[in-house]
Write an enzyme that holds these catalytic residues in place. Structure first.
Site, PDB file in Angstrom:
ATOM      1  N   TYR A  64      -6.431   2.738   6.805  1.00 42.81           N
ATOM      2  CA  TYR A  64      -6.193   2.803   5.353  1.00 42.81           C
ATOM      3  C   TYR A  64      -6.973   1.681   4.656  1.00 42.81           C
ATOM      4  O   TYR A  64      -7.651   1.910   3.648  1.00 42.81           O
ATOM      5  CB  TYR A  64      -4.696   2.671   5.087  1.00 42.81           C
ATOM      6  CG  TYR A  64      -4.308   2.734   3.622  1.00 42.81           C
ATOM      7  CD1 TYR A  64      -4.192   3.950   2.960  1.00 42.81           C
ATOM      8  CD2 TYR A  64      -4.057   1.563   2.902  1.00 42.81           C
ATOM      9  CE1 TYR A  64      -3.836   4.006   1.617  1.00 42.81           C
ATOM     10  CE2 TYR A  64      -3.698   1.605   1.561  1.00 42.81           C
ATOM     11  CZ  TYR A  64      -3.591   2.837   0.929  1.00 42.81           C
ATOM     12  OH  TYR A  64      -3.239   2.876  -0.403  1.00 42.81           O
ATOM     13  N   LYS A 111     -10.047   2.053   1.878  1.00 41.69           N
ATOM     14  CA  LYS A 111      -9.986   1.518   0.516  1.00 41.69           C
ATOM     15  C   LYS A 111     -11.101   0.497   0.274  1.00 41.69           C
ATOM     16  O   LYS A 111     -11.624   0.383  -0.845  1.00 41.69           O
ATOM     17  CB  LYS A 111      -8.607   0.917   0.249  1.00 41.69           C
ATOM     18  CG  LYS A 111      -7.481   1.967   0.238  1.00 41.69           C
ATOM     19  CD  LYS A 111      -7.714   3.049  -0.824  1.00 41.69           C
ATOM     20  CE  LYS A 111      -6.508   3.957  -0.998  1.00 41.69           C
ATOM     21  NZ  LYS A 111      -6.708   4.976  -2.038  1.00 41.69           N
TER      22      LYS A 111
HETATM   23  N1  LIG Z   1       2.142   3.380  -3.660  1.00 37.72           N
HETATM   24  C1  LIG Z   1       1.492   2.270  -3.366  1.00 37.72           C
HETATM   25  O1  LIG Z   1       2.116   1.251  -3.044  1.00 37.72           O
HETATM   26  C2  LIG Z   1      -0.009   2.232  -3.426  1.00 37.72           C
HETATM   27  C3  LIG Z   1      -0.630   0.983  -3.311  1.00 37.72           C
HETATM   28  C4  LIG Z   1      -2.019   0.913  -3.367  1.00 37.72           C
HETATM   29  C5  LIG Z   1      -2.762   2.055  -3.560  1.00 37.72           C
HETATM   30  N2  LIG Z   1      -2.146   3.267  -3.662  1.00 37.72           N
HETATM   31  C6  LIG Z   1      -2.996   4.437  -3.854  1.00 37.72           C
HETATM   32  O2  LIG Z   1      -2.601   5.126  -5.014  1.00 37.72           O
HETATM   33  C7  LIG Z   1      -2.926   6.522  -4.859  1.00 37.72           C
HETATM   34  C8  LIG Z   1      -1.688   7.351  -5.167  1.00 37.72           C
HETATM   35  O3  LIG Z   1      -0.702   7.042  -4.200  1.00 37.72           O
HETATM   36  P1  LIG Z   1       0.866   7.250  -4.429  1.00 37.72           P
HETATM   37  O4  LIG Z   1       1.535   5.974  -4.077  1.00 37.72           O
HETATM   38  O5  LIG Z   1       1.117   7.869  -5.736  1.00 37.72           O
HETATM   39  O6  LIG Z   1       1.148   8.254  -3.218  1.00 37.72           O
HETATM   40  P2  LIG Z   1       1.803   9.702  -3.152  1.00 37.72           P
HETATM   41  O7  LIG Z   1       1.825  10.054  -1.717  1.00 37.72           O
HETATM   42  O8  LIG Z   1       3.072   9.734  -3.919  1.00 37.72           O
HETATM   43  O9  LIG Z   1       0.744  10.604  -3.952  1.00 37.72           O
HETATM   44  C9  LIG Z   1      -0.500  10.935  -3.421  1.00 37.72           C
HETATM   45  C10 LIG Z   1      -0.886  12.299  -3.936  1.00 37.72           C
HETATM   46  O10 LIG Z   1      -2.171  12.651  -3.387  1.00 37.72           O
HETATM   47  C11 LIG Z   1      -2.098  13.996  -2.950  1.00 37.72           C
HETATM   48  N3  LIG Z   1      -3.073  14.279  -1.906  1.00 37.72           N
HETATM   49  C12 LIG Z   1      -3.037  13.886  -0.618  1.00 37.72           C
HETATM   50  N4  LIG Z   1      -4.073  14.387   0.057  1.00 37.72           N
HETATM   51  C13 LIG Z   1      -4.794  15.111  -0.833  1.00 37.72           C
HETATM   52  C14 LIG Z   1      -5.981  15.878  -0.730  1.00 37.72           C
HETATM   53  N5  LIG Z   1      -6.630  16.001   0.444  1.00 37.72           N
HETATM   54  N6  LIG Z   1      -6.449  16.497  -1.840  1.00 37.72           N
HETATM   55  C15 LIG Z   1      -5.791  16.400  -3.030  1.00 37.72           C
HETATM   56  N7  LIG Z   1      -4.652  15.692  -3.170  1.00 37.72           N
HETATM   57  C16 LIG Z   1      -4.164  15.047  -2.087  1.00 37.72           C
HETATM   58  C17 LIG Z   1      -0.664  14.130  -2.430  1.00 37.72           C
HETATM   59  O11 LIG Z   1      -0.266  15.502  -2.290  1.00 37.72           O
HETATM   60  C18 LIG Z   1       0.116  13.374  -3.474  1.00 37.72           C
HETATM   61  O12 LIG Z   1       0.480  14.181  -4.565  1.00 37.72           O
HETATM   62  C19 LIG Z   1      -3.459   6.687  -3.438  1.00 37.72           C
HETATM   63  O13 LIG Z   1      -4.869   6.671  -3.443  1.00 37.72           O
HETATM   64  C20 LIG Z   1      -2.934   5.455  -2.746  1.00 37.72           C
HETATM   65  O14 LIG Z   1      -3.701   5.109  -1.622  1.00 37.72           O
HETATM   66  C21 LIG Z   1      -0.793   3.389  -3.602  1.00 37.72           C
END
Ligand SMILES: NC(=O)c1ccc[n+]([C@@H]2O[C@H](COP(=O)([O-])OP(=O)(O)OC[C@H]3O[C@@H](n4cnc5c(N)ncnc54)[C@H](O)[C@@H]3O)[C@@H](O)[C@H]2O)c1
Length: 253
Positions: free
Chosen positions: A158, A162
């Site tokens: 991961y 990123k």
């Molecule tokens: N939640 C955290 O703490 C956090 C921290 C840093 C970065 N992020 C990043 O923020 C972004 C959103 O994450 P989140 O926390 O809302 O997670 P989440 O799992 O709630 O949402 C992620 C969304 O991406 C969709 N997805 C996954 N694979 C996919 C694909 N191949 N094609 C299209 N859609 C796809 C999922 O179905 C989901 O709706 C991600 O890129 C994640 O890496 C999250």
């Protein structure tokens, strides 16, 4: 509400829940029309986000596509341009996290994480760029992570994905600035979503994160929406190639 001729169009990937949903609703409030993407099995939730965005006056289009599949991405972008005529802002938000220590990390899991997080960002950006270049205007916001700077155990793939998004964005900004297109990254910290809960497995871990967060609270998806809307807006016209931490002060720079 903005008049139709003034409204900008944004494509948000992974928009059915969590950070993507919050960004979509933030953009709706800011007067964007919205093309909202997620994988097919999230269709019901994605349609619900469209209903919520429409209540803010946005024209919406729900698009089921896997961002790691070039054919699906191309079809999706064609559908967006057919419906809206252009794409002003792209939010590459779709992402996955599959925790595993390096010693037992399955190759299939390495590939899955890199395919969605890194390659997906590249594929959607590449498909959208010709349309932005034709308009001599674009805002690209890539959702990376503070995990791509420091990382945490069981998240090597991961973290690598990123870091790749950040490197990609810095070069992209240099290539497309001449076309009136900006490209920036947001690095969320610990945000309470389905994915974020992976980092909050037990009360002690939760307490540890709170201790190292200057604001002494966990992030909510809406905390990421504000910076994303800013970077997608005309107010950020002279901001490009940047990486902004949205982490309540875990990483200080
Ligand atoms: N939640 C955290 O703490 C956090 C921290 C840093 C970065 N992020 C990043 O923020 C972004 C959103 O994450 P989140 O926390 O809302 O997670 P989440 O799992 O709630 O949402 C992620 C969304 O991406 C969709 N997805 C996954 N694979 C996919 C694909 N191949 N094609 C299209 N859609 C796809 C999922 O179905 C989901 O709706 C991600 O890129 C994640 O890496 C999250």
């Amino acid at each position: 509400m903005k008049q139709p001729q003034e409204r900008r169009v944004a494509l948000v990937t992974g928009a059915s829940r969590g950070i993507g949903r919050a960004i979509a609703l933030g953009l709706a409030t800011a007067g964007f029309d919205l093309a909202l993407n997620d994988i097919a099995r999230q269709r019901t939730a994605l349609d619900q986000v469209c209903v919520e965005a429409a209540a803010h006056g946005s024209k919406t289009l729900a698009l089921a596509a896997d961002v790691s599949r070039r054919d699906e991405v191309q079809a999706m972008v064609t559908d967006v341009v057919t419906a809206f005529g252009r794409i002003d802002a792209l939010i590459n938000n779709a992402g996955i996290l599959i925790p595993s220590p390096v010693v037992s990390l399955a190759e299939v899991d390495w590939d899955a994480v890199m395919d969605v997080n890194a390659k997906g960002t590249f594929l959607v950006t590449q498909a959208v760029l010709p349309h932005m270049r034709a308009c001599k205007y674009g805002r690209i916001v890539n959702i990376a992570s503070i995990g791509g700077k420091h990382g945490a155990p069981e998240q090597a793939h991961y973290s690598a994905s990123k870091a790749a998004v950040m490197g990609f964005t810095r070069v992209l900004a240099q290539e497309v600035g001449v076309n009136g297109i900006t490209a920036n990254c947001l690095c969320p910290g610990i945000i309470v979503t389905e994915m974020g809960r992976t980092n909050l497995a037990d009360p002690e871990t939760r307490a540890q994160w709170l201790r190292v967060t200057a604001l002494r609270r966990l992030g909510q998806p809406e905390d990421v929406a504000g910076p994303a809307v800013f970077l997608a807006s005309d107010a950020a016209a002279f901001v490009t190639g940047q990486t902004l931490n949205v982490c309540g002060g875990i990483v200080l720079s």
